[in-house]
Design a protein around this motif. Structure first.
Motif, short mmCIF file in Angstrom:
data_model
loop_
_atom_site.label_atom_id
_atom_site.label_comp_id
_atom_site.label_asym_id
_atom_site.label_seq_id
_atom_site.Cartn_x
_atom_site.Cartn_y
_atom_site.Cartn_z
N HIS A 74 36.50 8.59 24.69
CA HIS A 74 37.48 8.37 23.87
C HIS A 74 37.65 6.82 23.51
O HIS A 74 37.41 5.97 24.41
N VAL A 75 38.04 6.46 22.20
CA VAL A 75 37.91 5.10 21.68
C VAL A 75 39.23 5.03 20.83
O VAL A 75 39.58 3.83 20.52
N ASN A 124 41.18 6.16 17.04
CA ASN A 124 40.88 6.14 15.46
C ASN A 124 41.08 4.80 14.73
O ASN A 124 41.05 4.36 13.74
N TYR A 184 38.85 2.94 15.42
CA TYR A 184 37.55 2.16 15.29
C TYR A 184 36.70 3.41 14.32
O TYR A 184 37.18 4.55 14.66
N GLN A 185 35.48 3.06 14.17
CA GLN A 185 34.62 4.14 13.57
C GLN A 185 34.04 4.93 15.11
O GLN A 185 33.84 4.35 15.77
N ILE A 186 33.95 6.34 14.56
CA ILE A 186 33.56 7.24 15.45
C ILE A 186 32.25 7.86 15.04
O ILE A 186 32.40 8.78 14.38
N GLN A 215 32.32 11.83 15.05
CA GLN A 215 33.27 12.30 14.11
C GLN A 215 32.54 12.23 12.72
O GLN A 215 32.76 13.05 11.84
N ASN A 261 38.04 12.95 18.53
CA ASN A 261 37.38 12.25 19.71
C ASN A 261 35.93 12.57 19.94
O ASN A 261 35.57 13.65 19.44
N PRO A 262 35.11 11.76 20.44
CA PRO A 262 33.71 11.99 20.69
C PRO A 262 33.38 13.31 21.15
O PRO A 262 32.28 13.92 20.99
#
Length: 388
Positions: free
Chosen positions: A64-65, A67, A69-71, A74, A276-277
């Motif tokens: 998890h980071v 949204n 940031y760019q994922i 996703q 999430n990733p």
């Protein structure tokens, strides 16, 4: 004394501890054939090794980071969905209910951003189910769904199912969208005929309003097309997707054309966990598998096999079953007895089915169910019907 788990479900006395393919294993060792698939969620069966490997690989890398940031995972899934559908863009959620809320917001924001803020009403249909949030239950117009939860969100006009004249009469200068499931799931596996979907598309084009499809239950190859509306040859402006897209991992997505999404600029919507990733890695693998033409062909072949066997079942038990309906592996058995009687009788045969409205029992097996398991499932349904 209240349960530590809020008692909002009438749960069956079953506790599954393991799954494999189309089978679930009870804590006491019994083995159940699953024709529910978590209510059309376990697209590729339980503990699918390809999905498990993708999830493990992603879990070892990044969970998890947010949204902010760019994922990359996703973006890959978004690109796949855009490539495979009518859509130009998508927003990821954790559930179908969340996609319903965004569908409402997007339709209303569309007209507000174009200088028509009074166009807020959304036309829905009796028997619909779009989730259990306050907005979704208001959209259903069902007393069963709304009792005790007022005041309800305004702006929904519910019309009779399959009544084109009523839809036409309900459109006013306040109408923003028409919202429909191409096949009602909770409503009893009621398909909307292709000509009706085409008629709704024509009405929306004529009046300059949006067409929203809820494919949470009928999408992701469930009906023998990647999405159910493809059978009709028309496309929506906005589409809800969830359940099967994650193959068992919580994941949803709202797909839209560039025009329909034009009001949703930065700051108008968000989600902490959506996209999430972990979810997107699994969703991408699901989409890669189910979008293959050979996989779709197999869904249709298995659907034909299941329907053939079910017609024989109905003929053998005319006092229990009335008819079979649906599309692909989204099947409804119309019953002459209470659906829960059939569900409970199936439990006794170690078979899982799902009740629905309109006296229907739903059969929603994993899309990769084997021919042998289809035959075994119908044999167990036969035994269940005989016990009634």
């Amino acid at each position: 004394m209240i349960s530590s788990v809020l008692p909002t479900y009438n749960r069956a006395p079953l506790s599954f501890v393991k799954g494999s393919g189309s089978w679930l294993f009870e804590a006491d060792g019994r083995r159940f054939l699953d024709l529910g698939a978590g209510i059309a969620v376990n697209t590729l069966g339980h503990a699918n090794p390809e999905l498990a490997q993708v999830l493990k690989d992603q879990a070892d890398t990044l969970w998890h980071v947010s949204n902010l940031y760019q994922i990359p995972a996703q973006q890959k899934l978004a690109d796949k969905l855009v490539d495979e559908t009518f859509a130009d863009t998508c927003f990821f959620t954790n559930s179908g209910t969340e996609t319903a809320e965004l569908a409402i917001k997007m339709a209303r924001k569309y007209f507000s951003s174009k200088g028509a803020p009074a166009r807020t009403e959304i036309i829905t249909f009796e028997g619909c189910f779009h989730g259990r949030s306050t907005g979704a239950i208001a959209a259903s117009g069902s007393e069963k769904m709304t009792d005790g939860f007022g005041p309800l969100m305004p702006g929904f006009i519910t019309v009779p199912f399959a009544d084109h004249a009523a839809v036409k009469a309900a459109i006013t200068h306040k109408t923003a969208a028409i919202w429909i499931e191409p096949i009602q799931g909770e409503g009893g596996i009621r398909p909307v005929p292709d000509q009706c979907l085409k008629g709704l598309r024509d009405l929306c084009d004529e009046h300059g309003i949006l067409l929203i499809f809820d494919e949470v239950q009928c999408g992701v190859a469930r009906t023998g097309k990647l999405f159910a509306h493809e059978w009709s040859g028309i496309t929506p402006d906005i589409m809800m997707v969830a359940k099967g897209i994650g193959g068992g991992f919580p994941l949803g997505a709202l797909l839209a054309t560039e025009d329909a999404a034009s009001g949703m600029i930065a700051g108008t919507h968000g989600s902490t966990y959506g996209g999430n990733p972990l979810g997107c890695a699994v969703g991408l693998k699901v989409m890669e598998i189910v979008s293959e033409p050979a996989f779709i062909d197999e869904v249709n072949r298995k659907a034909a096999l299941l329907n053939q066997k079910l017609e024989g079942l109905i003929a053998a038990h005319p006092d229990v079953f009335e008819s079979v309906r649906g599309q692909g592996l989204m099947v409804g058995l119309k019953c002459k007895v209470a659906p829960m009687d059939v569900v409970n009788a199936a439990y006794a045969q170690e078979l899982l089915t799902v009740p629905a409205a309109d006296n229907v029992v739903r059969l929603l097996p994993p899309l990769n169910i084997s021919d042998e398991d289809i035959a075994e499932a119908v044999a167990r349904l036969d035994a269940a019907a005989s016990s009634l």
